[in-house]
Design an enzyme around this catalytic site. Structure first.
Site, PDB file in Angstrom:
ATOM      1  N   ASP A 233      32.820  49.163 -19.454  1.00 37.68           N
ATOM      2  CA  ASP A 233      31.990  50.351 -19.686  1.00 37.68           C
ATOM      3  C   ASP A 233      32.659  51.106 -20.840  1.00 37.68           C
ATOM      4  O   ASP A 233      33.873  50.973 -21.040  1.00 37.68           O
ATOM      5  CB  ASP A 233      31.956  51.221 -18.428  1.00 37.68           C
ATOM      6  CG  ASP A 233      31.371  50.443 -17.239  1.00 37.68           C
ATOM      7  OD1 ASP A 233      30.643  49.456 -17.503  1.00 37.68           O
ATOM      8  OD2 ASP A 233      31.671  50.792 -16.085  1.00 37.68           O
TER       9      ASP A 233
ATOM     10  N   ASP B   1       0.276  32.167  -1.816  1.00 35.43           N
ATOM     11  CA  ASP B   1       1.021  33.086  -2.698  1.00 35.43           C
ATOM     12  C   ASP B   1       2.510  32.721  -2.649  1.00 35.43           C
ATOM     13  O   ASP B   1       3.027  32.331  -1.612  1.00 35.43           O
ATOM     14  CB  ASP B   1       0.825  34.525  -2.203  1.00 35.43           C
ATOM     15  CG  ASP B   1       1.704  35.484  -2.973  1.00 35.43           C
ATOM     16  OD1 ASP B   1       1.641  35.484  -4.211  1.00 35.43           O
ATOM     17  OD2 ASP B   1       2.488  36.214  -2.322  1.00 35.43           O
TER      18      ASP B   1
ATOM     19  N   ASN C  53       6.805  42.070  -3.484  1.00 33.07           N
ATOM     20  CA  ASN C  53       5.954  40.895  -3.740  1.00 33.07           C
ATOM     21  C   ASN C  53       4.501  41.263  -3.476  1.00 33.07           C
ATOM     22  O   ASN C  53       4.202  42.018  -2.556  1.00 33.07           O
ATOM     23  CB  ASN C  53       6.394  39.756  -2.822  1.00 33.07           C
ATOM     24  CG  ASN C  53       5.542  38.530  -3.061  1.00 33.07           C
ATOM     25  OD1 ASN C  53       5.523  38.007  -4.173  1.00 33.07           O
ATOM     26  ND2 ASN C  53       4.809  38.105  -2.042  1.00 33.07           N
TER      27      ASN C  53
ATOM     28  N   ASP D  29      -3.333  -2.788  -1.774  1.00 33.95           N
ATOM     29  CA  ASP D  29      -3.464  -4.113  -2.395  1.00 33.95           C
ATOM     30  C   ASP D  29      -4.410  -4.971  -1.547  1.00 33.95           C
ATOM     31  O   ASP D  29      -5.094  -4.453  -0.659  1.00 33.95           O
ATOM     32  CB  ASP D  29      -2.087  -4.743  -2.608  1.00 33.95           C
ATOM     33  CG  ASP D  29      -1.444  -5.149  -1.311  1.00 33.95           C
ATOM     34  OD1 ASP D  29      -2.009  -4.829  -0.237  1.00 33.95           O
ATOM     35  OD2 ASP D  29      -0.362  -5.758  -1.355  1.00 33.95           O
TER      36      ASP D  29
ATOM     37  N   GLU E  33       8.077  35.800  -4.821  1.00 31.06           N
ATOM     38  CA  GLU E  33       9.110  35.771  -5.864  1.00 31.06           C
ATOM     39  C   GLU E  33      10.331  36.585  -5.478  1.00 31.06           C
ATOM     40  O   GLU E  33      11.438  36.333  -5.970  1.00 31.06           O
ATOM     41  CB  GLU E  33       8.558  36.315  -7.192  1.00 31.06           C
ATOM     42  CG  GLU E  33       7.562  35.419  -7.891  1.00 31.06           C
ATOM     43  CD  GLU E  33       6.126  35.687  -7.449  1.00 31.06           C
ATOM     44  OE1 GLU E  33       5.931  36.430  -6.460  1.00 31.06           O
ATOM     45  OE2 GLU E  33       5.211  35.145  -8.073  1.00 31.06           O
TER      46      GLU E  33
ATOM     47  N   SER F 178      74.050  11.561-100.441  1.00 32.28           N
ATOM     48  CA  SER F 178      73.919  12.959-100.848  1.00 32.28           C
ATOM     49  C   SER F 178      72.755  13.651-100.154  1.00 32.28           C
ATOM     50  O   SER F 178      71.695  13.052 -99.961  1.00 32.28           O
ATOM     51  CB  SER F 178      73.701  13.030-102.363  1.00 32.28           C
ATOM     52  OG  SER F 178      74.933  12.905-102.983  1.00 32.28           O
TER      53      SER F 178
ATOM     54  N   ASP G 137      75.190  23.792-104.036  1.00 34.31           N
ATOM     55  CA  ASP G 137      74.403  22.549-104.025  1.00 34.31           C
ATOM     56  C   ASP G 137      73.604  22.457-102.714  1.00 34.31           C
ATOM     57  O   ASP G 137      73.914  21.684-101.810  1.00 34.31           O
ATOM     58  CB  ASP G 137      75.364  21.351-104.171  1.00 34.31           C
ATOM     59  CG  ASP G 137      74.606  20.046-104.412  1.00 34.31           C
ATOM     60  OD1 ASP G 137      73.381  20.112-104.687  1.00 34.31           O
ATOM     61  OD2 ASP G 137      75.243  18.976-104.310  1.00 34.31           O
TER      62      ASP G 137
ATOM     63  N   GLY H 260      74.039   7.950-102.624  1.00 31.74           N
ATOM     64  CA  GLY H 260      72.910   7.654-101.723  1.00 31.74           C
ATOM     65  C   GLY H 260      73.006   8.401-100.403  1.00 31.74           C
ATOM     66  O   GLY H 260      72.034   8.477 -99.661  1.00 31.74           O
TER      67      GLY H 260
ATOM     68  N   ASP I 121       0.872  -1.177   0.000  1.00 28.29           N
ATOM     69  CA  ASP I 121       0.000   0.000   0.000  1.00 28.29           C
ATOM     70  C   ASP I 121       0.906   1.223   0.000  1.00 28.29           C
ATOM     71  O   ASP I 121       1.962   1.214   0.645  1.00 28.29           O
ATOM     72  CB  ASP I 121      -0.875   0.023   1.258  1.00 28.29           C
ATOM     73  CG  ASP I 121      -1.753  -1.231   1.333  1.00 28.29           C
ATOM     74  OD1 ASP I 121      -1.789  -1.982   0.312  1.00 28.29           O
ATOM     75  OD2 ASP I 121      -2.362  -1.452   2.378  1.00 28.29           O
TER      76      ASP I 121
ATOM     77  N   HIS J 235      71.148  18.875-105.829  1.00 29.92           N
ATOM     78  CA  HIS J 235      71.141  17.850-106.882  1.00 29.92           C
ATOM     79  C   HIS J 235      70.263  16.656-106.525  1.00 29.92           C
ATOM     80  O   HIS J 235      69.887  15.876-107.382  1.00 29.92           O
ATOM     81  CB  HIS J 235      72.580  17.433-107.262  1.00 29.92           C
ATOM     82  CG  HIS J 235      73.208  16.421-106.342  1.00 29.92           C
ATOM     83  ND1 HIS J 235      74.011  16.785-105.286  1.00 29.92           N
ATOM     84  CD2 HIS J 235      73.145  15.067-106.321  1.00 29.92           C
ATOM     85  CE1 HIS J 235      74.419  15.684-104.660  1.00 29.92           C
ATOM     86  NE2 HIS J 235      73.908  14.628-105.286  1.00 29.92           N
TER      87      HIS J 235
HETATM   88  C1  4AZ Z   1      77.332  10.683-104.943  1.00 24.89           C
HETATM   89  O1  4AZ Z   1      77.473  10.044-106.008  1.00 24.89           O
HETATM   90  C2  4AZ Z   1      78.511  10.938-104.144  1.00 24.89           C
HETATM   91  N1  4AZ Z   1      82.719  10.621-101.520  1.00 24.89           N
HETATM   92  C3  4AZ Z   1      78.379  11.618-102.964  1.00 24.89           C
HETATM   93  C4  4AZ Z   1      79.475  11.880-102.208  1.00 24.89           C
HETATM   94  C5  4AZ Z   1      80.719  11.452-102.617  1.00 24.89           C
HETATM   95  C6  4AZ Z   1      80.852  10.783-103.776  1.00 24.89           C
HETATM   96  C7  4AZ Z   1      79.734  10.528-104.548  1.00 24.89           C
HETATM   97  C8  4AZ Z   1      81.905  11.768-101.740  1.00 24.89           C
HETATM   98  O2  4AZ Z   1      76.203  11.062-104.539  1.00 24.89           O
END
Ligand code: 4AZ
Length: 688
Positions: A253, A151, A168, A133, A154, A631, A543, A629, A87, A491
């Site tokens: 202040d 009252d 109060n 109970d 406060e 050249s 050339d 060749g 209780d 050439h």
């Molecule tokens: C060629 O016939 C040529 N050894 C280039 C170079 C030389 C010779 C012949 C130089 O085109």
């Protein structure tokens, strides 16, 4: 049967009686308060006979604002159980459980340890619940008590926030202030009434309230000083200036001086200026204090002065005439500093006239801003070293090449000048002197490793990257000298000027499946190149021919140009010749071969009757010679393996001709002397 009443029991009865008298008094005095009765009884069902098993009761009372409910128990007799689980009486203030009670308690015990705490919160509710109970072995009388509505004071609550006095009353409270203070609109803070309006006054004194005594707390004083335009206030602090501040100098202040259209300044330290020219004909002064402190405050005098204008009218400008201050109506010419122009002016104007106004301001005020050279356009392969660099006056930019096979042909640093142009270190503008990214010449992979390679040998890939090769008839060589141009022997290309030739680059094996193929766009044979008697035989003077490719040649480790010789270079010493030409008994070499040859004075070379000119170089070696060749291919120095970025490979000669039978020890080969054609090469490349 006579019952002997014990002394302890007697005092209990007396106390109950007393409480009941007080209760009756309250009930008689305040029968009803609105809808809430001011007092009443609460007791268990069947009291005082005793409560039945399973009896229960719920009781609740709520207090009006500013009041509380108190409950006083006078009697408690319930079944005793562990933690009052059988209780029990439970008392709550709103949701908060204050007590769980069971068993027997005397009035004295209830008074001492229970009743003082049976209170609701101000304006809150008090609830009591009783539950029994079934298991009572003997009869218990239950409980009885009374409640009252009271009252709340406060003012006793330290958190009521009245800064001075508190009153109060039933159902509430009120703050009020000592004489000299007024209650703020927050109804809790007492402030000093201290604001003053000095409008129209040209001189006077202002001081903190109660000066020279300590100023009052919680004050916000606002002082207004105002006169007509054309004047300004000057404040003079002569006496002590003492406002509360923190250890670190921060104001607690404060005195704030706010000129109209000016910057407010706040003071609390003693570092207040002795005299302050405000530059304004209207000033608000705010003095603020907090709730503590015993500082003395401030006192200052004020008077008016004629309004003046000061310089500069705008940053980055000068004024003419130049004076420390200007009277109203004065005119000045404002000129922007070097490298600055008037903001948002269409023409790049840098001057205007401004007049000193009555309010101490200049008019008009047009800002001067730095000229902007803007981001320049970059040609191919060139970019700025920095992304989005600042581009105004005196800022610097620098160009760089974004491809490692190219380099700037001149200094790439520029500065934005006062005229808004990018200017180089030599004083030229970017448009006059635009740097270019030009291919790096005369460098190969060998240069990185150093070392020297001897003898007529197959070249490795990347070793002679300027070597170009015309595989089809006429078989011949050429040297790449830029990313568009190659130079060869006249050439070799003679008769092909009007057709397109396919040159191969980046190959050391003539059967290579994936050469870089370059198509010619133009073939320009030297104008003085001639054929003997107008026939097919050349006299090999002049050339030389230039080839322009139809597309920019993609430079890389295998394809890179060779440098041209210097105008003053000596044409002697050793050089390297390379090509896919005739080799021993083979008609042509499958692989690119190279060998070192000695350059000789022309008079030491036997020409087998052919005319030798000063446009030729003759060179040869014991084991090495150029041949058919080869050249058009290169004769370059230093010899392969000796070049470096500081000493790049330069094209000395172009394989041209030789007495019949290549490799003949007593004859040398003849090469076109490239040095004699530097101007023609340069002009032709520029014009085409
Ligand atoms: C060629 O016939 C040529 N050894 C280039 C170079 C030389 C010779 C012949 C130089 O085109």
């Amino acid at each position: 049967m006579k019952v002997k009443v014990q002394k302890k029991e007697r005092t209990g009865y007396v106390l109950t009686l007393l409480i009941m008298i007080v209760f009756c008094f309250i009930v008689l005095l305040f029968p009803v308060c609105g809808s809430v009765p001011l007092a009443g009884w609460v007791q268990s069902p069947g009291h005082p006979r005793g409560y039945d098993p399973y009896s229960n009761l719920t009781w609740a009372k709520c207090a009006p604002t500013g009041h509380k409910i108190t409950l006083t128990l006078l009697h408690l007799d319930l079944e005793e159980s562990f933690e009052c689980e059988d209780d029990a009486v439970k008392v709550f203030a709103d949701e908060v459980l204050l007590f769980t009670l069971c068993g027997h308690k005397s009035v004295k015990e209830l008074e001492a340890s229970v009743n003082p705490f049976l209170q609701s919160f101000p304006g809150g509710c008090l609830t009591l619940s009783f539950l029994a109970d079934y298991s009572n072995t003997e009869r218990h009388t239950g409980f009885r008590g009374f409640y009252t509505v009271q009252d709340v004071d406060e003012c006793k609550d330290p958190e009521n926030e009245c800064t001075q006095l508190c009153n109060n009353y039933i159902g509430g409270y009120r703050c009020f202030c000592r004489p000299g203070y007024v209650l703020d609109s927050d109804k809790h803070t007492c402030k000093v009434s201290c604001s003053e309006d000095h409008t129209g006054s040209r001189g006077g004194v202002l001081m903190s309230p109660e000066w020279p005594g300590p100023y009052p707390e919680n004050s916000v004083c606002s002082y207004t000083l105002a006169v007509e335009e054309g004047l300004q206030f000057e404040l003079t602090f002569k006496e002590e200036f003492d406002l509360e501040k923190k250890e670190n100098g921060e104001c607690i202040d404060s005195l704030t001086i706010q000129p109209l259209n000016g910057k407010a300044e706040t003071f609390c330290e003693r570092d207040v200026p002795s005299s302050l020219l405000t530059g304004s004909h209207r000033i608000e002064i705010i003095f603020k204090t907090d709730h503590t402190g015993t500082n003395r405050g401030f006192r200052f005098s004020y008077e008016t002065r004629a309004m003046k204008c000061a310089g500069p009218v705008t940053p980055k400008s000068s004024m003419n005439p130049q004076k420390a201050e200007y009277s109203t109506g004065n005119k000045v010419t404002v000129k922007c500093d070097k490298g600055h122009v008037l903001k948002s002016h269409e023409s790049a104007e840098d001057k205007y006239e401004a007049t000193c106004q009555k309010n101490g301001q200049w008019s008009p005020v047009i800002p001067c801003e730095p000229v902007d050279c803007s981001i320049p356009d970059c040609p191919e392969f060139m970019e700025l070293s920095e992304n989005d660099p600042p581009t105004t006056y005196l800022n610097q930019i620098s160009f760089k090449c974004n491809n490692k096979y190219y380099q700037l042909n001149k200094n790439g640093n520029f500065t934005c000048n006062a005229e808004g142009n990018w200017e180089s270190e030599s004083g030229q503008t970017l448009t006059e002197d635009m740097p270019k990214c030009e291919p790096v010449c005369g460098t190969n992979k060998d240069a990185a490793f150093g070392g020297r390679v001897f003898g007529g040998k197959p070249a490795a890939i990347e070793q002679i990257p300027w070597q170009l090769f015309h595989k089809k008839s006429p078989r011949g060589g050429a040297s790449l000298i830029s990313d568009f141009w190659a130079v060869t022997a006249a050439h070799v290309v003679d008769g092909h000027e009007t057709t397109t030739m396919s040159w191969l680059g980046g190959v050391i094996d003539a059967t290579s499946k994936n050469p870089v193929i370059m198509e010619t766009e133009k073939i320009i044979i030297h104008p003085k190149y001639q054929k003997v008697g107008g026939g097919s035989q050349s006299n090999y003077d002049h050339d030389i021919a230039l080839i322009k490719m139809s597309k920019r040649v993609p430079l890389g480790p295998n394809i890179r140009p060779v440098c041209l010789p210097k105008k003053t270079d000596e044409s002697e010493g050793e050089a390297t010749v390379s090509g896919f030409g005739r080799y021993k008994d083979e008609k042509a070499s499958r692989y690119l071969l190279y060998g070192h040859v000695q350059i000789y004075p022309l008079n030491e070379c036997d020409s087998v009757g052919l005319r030798v000119t000063s446009n030729m170089i003759c060179a040869g070696g014991d084991q090495v010679d150029s041949c058919q060749g080869d050249s058009g291919g290169p004769l370059f120095s230093p010899v392969l393996g000796d070049g470096s970025p500081d000493n790049p490979y330069r094209l000395k000669g172009i394989v041209s001709w030789g007495p019949p039978g290549c490799g003949n020890k007593s004859f040398k080969g003849f090469y076109t002397k490239v040095q004699n054609y530097l101007d023609w090469i340069k002009e032709t490349m520029e014009r085409n």
